[in-house]
Design a protein around this motif. Sequence first.
Motif, PDB file in Angstrom:
ATOM      1  N   SER A 187     -18.385  51.697 -19.204  1.00  0.00           N
ATOM      2  CA  SER A 187     -17.969  50.301 -19.095  1.00  0.00           C
ATOM      3  C   SER A 187     -17.135  50.058 -17.850  1.00  0.00           C
ATOM      4  O   SER A 187     -17.300  49.045 -17.157  1.00  0.00           O
ATOM      5  N   GLU A 190     -19.375  50.028 -14.833  1.00  0.00           N
ATOM      6  CA  GLU A 190     -20.086  48.763 -14.722  1.00  0.00           C
ATOM      7  C   GLU A 190     -19.164  47.654 -14.235  1.00  0.00           C
ATOM      8  O   GLU A 190     -19.557  46.810 -13.417  1.00  0.00           O
ATOM      9  N   ARG A 191     -17.911  47.652 -14.750  1.00  0.00           N
ATOM     10  CA  ARG A 191     -16.964  46.631 -14.297  1.00  0.00           C
ATOM     11  C   ARG A 191     -16.671  46.771 -12.808  1.00  0.00           C
ATOM     12  O   ARG A 191     -16.667  45.781 -12.065  1.00  0.00           O
ATOM     13  N   ARG A 194     -19.574  45.530 -10.762  1.00  0.00           N
ATOM     14  CA  ARG A 194     -19.589  44.073 -10.641  1.00  0.00           C
ATOM     15  C   ARG A 194     -18.518  43.590  -9.670  1.00  0.00           C
ATOM     16  O   ARG A 194     -18.764  42.702  -8.845  1.00  0.00           O
ATOM     17  N   ARG A 350     -27.952  39.181 -12.405  1.00  0.00           N
ATOM     18  CA  ARG A 350     -27.819  39.959 -13.641  1.00  0.00           C
ATOM     19  C   ARG A 350     -26.351  40.301 -13.905  1.00  0.00           C
ATOM     20  O   ARG A 350     -25.865  40.179 -15.039  1.00  0.00           O
ATOM     21  N   GLY A 351     -25.638  40.725 -12.874  1.00  0.00           N
ATOM     22  CA  GLY A 351     -24.220  41.028 -13.049  1.00  0.00           C
ATOM     23  C   GLY A 351     -23.417  39.795 -13.400  1.00  0.00           C
ATOM     24  O   GLY A 351     -22.487  39.865 -14.215  1.00  0.00           O
ATOM     25  N   CYS A 353     -24.511  37.156 -15.091  1.00  0.00           N
ATOM     26  CA  CYS A 353     -24.768  36.834 -16.498  1.00  0.00           C
ATOM     27  C   CYS A 353     -24.070  37.814 -17.433  1.00  0.00           C
ATOM     28  O   CYS A 353     -23.560  37.423 -18.485  1.00  0.00           O
ATOM     29  N   GLU A 354     -24.039  39.094 -17.076  1.00  0.00           N
ATOM     30  CA  GLU A 354     -23.358  40.083 -17.903  1.00  0.00           C
ATOM     31  C   GLU A 354     -21.864  39.790 -17.971  1.00  0.00           C
ATOM     32  O   GLU A 354     -21.234  39.898 -19.027  1.00  0.00           O
ATOM     33  N   ARG A 355     -21.281  39.432 -16.843  1.00  0.00           N
ATOM     34  CA  ARG A 355     -19.852  39.124 -16.816  1.00  0.00           C
ATOM     35  C   ARG A 355     -19.539  37.930 -17.721  1.00  0.00           C
ATOM     36  O   ARG A 355     -18.578  37.935 -18.487  1.00  0.00           O
ATOM     37  N   ALA A 357     -21.362  36.866 -20.276  1.00  0.00           N
ATOM     38  CA  ALA A 357     -21.592  37.234 -21.674  1.00  0.00           C
ATOM     39  C   ALA A 357     -20.399  37.976 -22.241  1.00  0.00           C
ATOM     40  O   ALA A 357     -19.995  37.744 -23.386  1.00  0.00           O
ATOM     41  N   LEU A 358     -19.804  38.869 -21.466  1.00  0.00           N
ATOM     42  CA  LEU A 358     -18.626  39.603 -21.936  1.00  0.00           C
ATOM     43  C   LEU A 358     -17.450  38.665 -22.178  1.00  0.00           C
ATOM     44  O   LEU A 358     -16.612  38.922 -23.045  1.00  0.00           O
ATOM     45  N   VAL A 394     -27.902  33.931 -22.247  1.00  0.00           N
ATOM     46  CA  VAL A 394     -27.043  34.203 -21.095  1.00  0.00           C
ATOM     47  C   VAL A 394     -27.571  33.522 -19.845  1.00  0.00           C
ATOM     48  O   VAL A 394     -26.836  32.987 -19.034  1.00  0.00           O
TER      49      VAL A 394
END
Length: 399
Positions: A187, A190-191, A194, A350-351, A353-355, A357-358, A394
Amino acid sequence: MDRTTAHRNWGLHVAVGVTIALVAVIAALDWSPWSTRWPAFTALGVLAIAYVGYGWRGYETPRAAAGFVPLLVAVALVLPAVVPSTAFIQCVLFPVAWCQVERVRAAVAVSVLIGVASGVGLQIASGPSGLVGTLLVESISVAGACALGLWITRIAGLSDERRQLIDELRATQDSLAEANRAAGVTSERERLAREIHDTVAQNLAGIVMLTERARGDLAADRVDRLDERLTVLEESARAALEESRTLVAAGAAGVAGDGLGAALHRLGERFTRETGVPVTVDAADCALDRDAQVVLLRTAQEALANVRAHAHAASARVALHVAADRVGLRITDDGAGFDASRPTAGHGLRGLCERLALAGGTCTITSAVGRGTVVEVTLPTAGEPRSRAVHQPVSEVTR
């Protein structure tokens, strides 16, 4: 019973020694049908020597137990035959037998043998007249010894099972801790990916673009523009350096003490200076928690990075809208747009949208070829718990 536990129980060793000494005293002072009592003292001496020499090892070693347990039966026969009152030595012979015999059935059989041997000894001493009393006493003794032995064996078995469960639980906890650590590492990677993509990588991309423009100006002998290009290059490099230092310090980069609105204005001004594309920023100061500010700032950075790299736009606009329970950010451009039906291979959207979503937010990207692109995101404010935020898809990309 667990032999290791019995071996470590020095109370049992003391009980054996005290009982042998007390039986010796009784054998010397009490009534005996025999004219001489040397068989009783011999049996006690052999028992004491054997116990000290190797008998105590029977709690751990089956071979030692196999040699010592028959001696217990012999002592149970000899002592009551010589001095009947010494039959109470069974109170220590039964526990020793149960501690040294591993199987329950074998322990029960040894207990019966000790009781029978003691009864035979008593009969030798008292004759047929005491048969009923002997049978009653030995039956009760054997039954009590077996009941106590089975109970203690059951407790020992439960203790072993509990110890095994505790070991398995500890192993599971260690495995879970390792899995959590690995998940945390993933995690965090990944953070950081981003953060680096949204900050340092974009700054470096701007530096590359400015360098190319400066090289083109130099080749075209437009020296008057070089000073401005170098100034913007220096500012971009300093910004990239500051972002890198902040990331190394594990902080949330990009939002200064003057808030999100000021950070968005600085972002628009720097983007205009780097690319020449005018950016209109409509963002008033608002009370948001730092995490939400960072997410929204990263969204704006990513959207403008896509404008710079792909849109070929003439202008762009960034607008921040704050409601009672949600905050929204809208980034629009009048560029080339893209075909929403074709998946993109880049990491940026993609990054983004992931950010979101979190953070419990939503992202809607609307684009069409030749019609520009609109990126619109929403986040719950501090007044609405993140866990209660409605998780829409997302990314919804429409024409």
